[in-house]
Motif scaffolding. Structure first.
Motif, PDB file in Angstrom:
ATOM      1  N   ASP A  94       2.774  -2.598  -2.753  1.00  0.00           N
ATOM      2  CA  ASP A  94       1.537  -2.086  -3.523  1.00  0.00           C
ATOM      3  C   ASP A  94       0.376  -2.986  -3.177  1.00  0.00           C
ATOM      4  N   ASP A  95       0.969  -4.295  -2.464  1.00  0.00           N
ATOM      5  CA  ASP A  95      -0.189  -5.264  -2.121  1.00  0.00           C
ATOM      6  C   ASP A  95      -0.784  -4.656  -0.998  1.00  0.00           C
ATOM      7  N   GLN A  96      -0.523  -3.595  -0.396  1.00  0.00           N
ATOM      8  CA  GLN A  96      -0.865  -3.226   1.122  1.00  0.00           C
ATOM      9  C   GLN A  96      -2.072  -1.974   0.458  1.00  0.00           C
ATOM     10  N   TYR A  97      -2.329  -1.815  -0.631  1.00  0.00           N
ATOM     11  CA  TYR A  97      -3.049  -0.957  -0.963  1.00  0.00           C
ATOM     12  C   TYR A  97      -4.132  -1.395  -2.079  1.00  0.00           C
ATOM     13  N   PRO A  98      -5.316  -0.647  -2.367  1.00  0.00           N
ATOM     14  CA  PRO A  98      -6.183  -1.133  -3.381  1.00  0.00           C
ATOM     15  C   PRO A  98      -5.554  -1.294  -4.709  1.00  0.00           C
ATOM     16  N   GLU A  99      -6.074  -2.081  -5.768  1.00  0.00           N
ATOM     17  CA  GLU A  99      -5.310  -2.324  -6.929  1.00  0.00           C
ATOM     18  C   GLU A  99      -5.082  -1.053  -7.658  1.00  0.00           C
ATOM     19  N   ASP A 100      -4.072  -0.851  -8.130  1.00  0.00           N
ATOM     20  CA  ASP A 100      -3.819   0.354  -9.169  1.00  0.00           C
ATOM     21  C   ASP A 100      -3.996   1.857  -8.289  1.00  0.00           C
ATOM     22  N   LEU A 101      -4.036   1.879  -6.914  1.00  0.00           N
ATOM     23  CA  LEU A 101      -4.218   2.913  -6.270  1.00  0.00           C
ATOM     24  C   LEU A 101      -3.125   3.025  -5.122  1.00  0.00           C
ATOM     25  N   ALA A 102      -1.716   2.553  -5.555  1.00  0.00           N
ATOM     26  CA  ALA A 102      -0.765   2.620  -4.536  1.00  0.00           C
ATOM     27  C   ALA A 102       0.061   3.915  -5.128  1.00  0.00           C
ATOM     28  N   PRO A 103      -0.109   4.985  -4.379  1.00  0.00           N
ATOM     29  CA  PRO A 103       0.678   6.028  -4.807  1.00  0.00           C
ATOM     30  C   PRO A 103       2.382   6.128  -4.854  1.00  0.00           C
ATOM     31  N   VAL A 104       3.107   6.473  -5.765  1.00  0.00           N
ATOM     32  CA  VAL A 104       4.417   6.470  -5.654  1.00  0.00           C
ATOM     33  C   VAL A 104       4.855   7.797  -5.255  1.00  0.00           C
ATOM     34  N   ILE A 105       5.635   8.020  -4.212  1.00  0.00           N
ATOM     35  CA  ILE A 105       5.793   9.251  -3.586  1.00  0.00           C
ATOM     36  C   ILE A 105       7.037  10.415  -4.515  1.00  0.00           C
ATOM     37  N   SER A 106       6.529  11.447  -4.814  1.00  0.00           N
ATOM     38  CA  SER A 106       7.416  12.509  -5.217  1.00  0.00           C
ATOM     39  C   SER A 106       8.285  13.033  -4.147  1.00  0.00           C
ATOM     40  N   HIS A 107       7.526  13.626  -3.056  1.00  0.00           N
ATOM     41  CA  HIS A 107       8.171  14.523  -1.979  1.00  0.00           C
ATOM     42  C   HIS A 107       7.328  14.697  -0.838  1.00  0.00           C
ATOM     43  N   GLY A 108       7.831  14.997   0.144  1.00  0.00           N
ATOM     44  CA  GLY A 108       6.919  15.472   1.275  1.00  0.00           C
ATOM     45  C   GLY A 108       7.499  16.623   1.921  1.00  0.00           C
ATOM     46  N   ARG A 109       6.427  17.531   2.483  1.00  0.00           N
ATOM     47  CA  ARG A 109       6.810  18.371   3.678  1.00  0.00           C
ATOM     48  C   ARG A 109       5.779  18.507   4.807  1.00  0.00           C
TER      49      ARG A 109
END
Length: 444
Positions: A36-51
């Motif tokens: 999450d240090d690679q993303y803006p503070e508090d804007l590091a999405p945790v992924i549910s799923h992808g398609r």
């Protein structure tokens, strides 16, 4: 923060999940580049799923995703042909006390796809493959030193490489001294290095191409240098494999290394990598020779059946559907759109798209045209708010024209804010927190 320039974009569930990740997992992720240090503070999405080309976070937001799985998911998430091949094997068992026949088929398919290699051994990650290549080169030459390309960002988690980075804690100095570096594209400097360490360098290891094309004659020149100085030429094709051509950069540029390593796109997200190369070298890790045995690669899960099935399906899909050409076409459309959007907002010299069309990255430069983590943070924040998850602009073949068009629209909006920050001479008011950080740094 200039709220008139930014819609309120919050990820409360992702923020809490990141806290739980950090409490349980060092770094909060299993790959530093996903931290999450690679993303803006508090804007590091945790992924549910992808398609396909889209992913959803646990807060319910949908994103167009670039750089999927650190470039590994080049066909898009849950690709039907890959998933079908994997499902066929799941009911048949995944790992046995002896080789499965699938290992024969997977090796034959790989060597038909990469005809410049004569033997192949599969593993689960790129680091194991590159380290095996280095060990094999040392064994074959009887030499201790590894010469790696200084301009390429990553080769392995093992000591011979990590000791050269700012995160070298825990690695003995004596190990570091055995790794030397040469600059990409500079044959004279490489020859000087090989002469300085005459008869000490076991191998030259590099990515054959990255964000720039190899200078004319460069790879052929390295081949000649390696032959003349008696060292092994290793191509790290983790990224270039499939994205440059089905046979990697060696297939595109026509220069044959002694050993090469593949991964990432090979499994479309499933864990599989490969070490391939000349029979006389590879056989040193086998049983049909009279010399000293080399502990080449021996992994419990290296030949897991469903991962090999995934690799075979990926290779078939690439060849039958012309995936490499599609990646280039999508990347060219995206690069042109981003450049036009940036120029239209007056930041064409500051938001810069680089690289081969199938492997695009972007640079964020400050008012003095220097790389800036602060401006990268501003840019990423605006992309996320617009539904674009893009640590890079590396495309997957699942993207369509509508995805590219939406991305370009969001980039234009981000560039409008970028211009305001440049005019103000200070991006900090637009960051809403600390800037993103480089992966390789000495202190947390």
């Amino acid at each position: 923060m200039h709220t008139e320039d930014t819609e309120e974009f919050l990820l409360p569930r992702s923020r809490l999940a990141n806290e739980r990740l950090h409490a349980l997992i060092p770094g909060g992720a299993h790959t530093y580049a996903k931290g999450d240090d690679q993303y803006p503070e508090d804007l590091a999405p945790v992924i549910s799923h992808g398609r396909g080309a889209h992913v959803w976070d646990i807060d319910g937001n949908r994103y167009i995703e670039y750089g999927s799985g650190l470039r590994s998911v080049s066909l898009g998430h849950a690709h039907p042909r890959v998933i079908e091949a994997v499902r066929r094997e799941l009911d048949r068992g995944s790992n046995f006390v002896r080789p499965s026949f699938l290992e024969v088929e997977a090796a034959e398919r790989f060597l038909a796809t990469v005809p410049t290699a004569e033997m192949v051994k599969f593993a689960k990650n790129g680091s194991d493959a590159t380290t095996a290549a280095v060990r094999l080169a040392r064994a074959a030459t009887g030499r201790p030193r590894v010469a790696l390309c200084a301009d390429h960002p990553f080769f392995s988690v093992d000591d011979w490489f990590i000791g050269t980075t700012p995160m070298s804690a825990g690695i003995p100095a004596a190990t570091n001294e055995l790794t030397v570096a040469f600059p990409y594209g500079d044959l004279a400097a490489t020859e000087e290095l090989l002469t300085r360490y005459q008869d000490e360098v076991a191998c030259l290891i590099l990515e054959p191409a990255t964000h720039t094309e190899p200078p004319p004659g460069y790879l052929a020149g390295l081949r000649e240098l390696a032959d003349r100085h008696g060292c092994v030429l290793i191509f790290d094709e983790m990224i270039t494999g499939f994205r440059w051509s089905e046979a990697g950069a060696q297939g595109l540029y026509g220069v044959v290394p002694d050993l090469s390593t593949f991964g990432k796109a090979l499994g479309n997200g499933f864990a599989v990598s490969a070490l391939a190369g000349r029979r006389d070298l590879m056989e040193r890790g086998g049983l049909r020779h009279s010399g000293d045995r080399v502990f080449l690669l021996s992994t419990t899960h290296g030949a897991e059946t469903h991962s090999l099935a995934a690799a075979m399906a990926v290779q078939t899909t690439y060849v039958e559907e012309g995936v490499t050409a599609r990646l280039h076409s999508l990347g060219e459309r995206l690069a042109a759109g981003v450049r036009e959007a940036a120029a239209g907002m007056g930041v064409g010299d500051h938001v810069v798209v680089r690289g081969r069309a199938s492997n695009l990255v972007f640079a964020t430069l400050d008012e003095h045209l220097r790389p800036s983590q602060e401006y990268r943070t501003l840019f990423l924040r605006r992309l996320l708010a617009g539904g674009v998850l893009a640590p890079s602009f590396v495309v997957s073949s699942a993207l369509d024209d509508a995805d590219i068009d939406h991305t370009v629209d969001v980039v234009a909006q981000a560039c409008a804010v970028y211009r305001k920050a440049l005019d103000a001479g200070d991006p900090i008011p637009w960051l809403a927190g600390r800037p993103v950080k480089p992966v390789f740094r000495r202190l947390a």
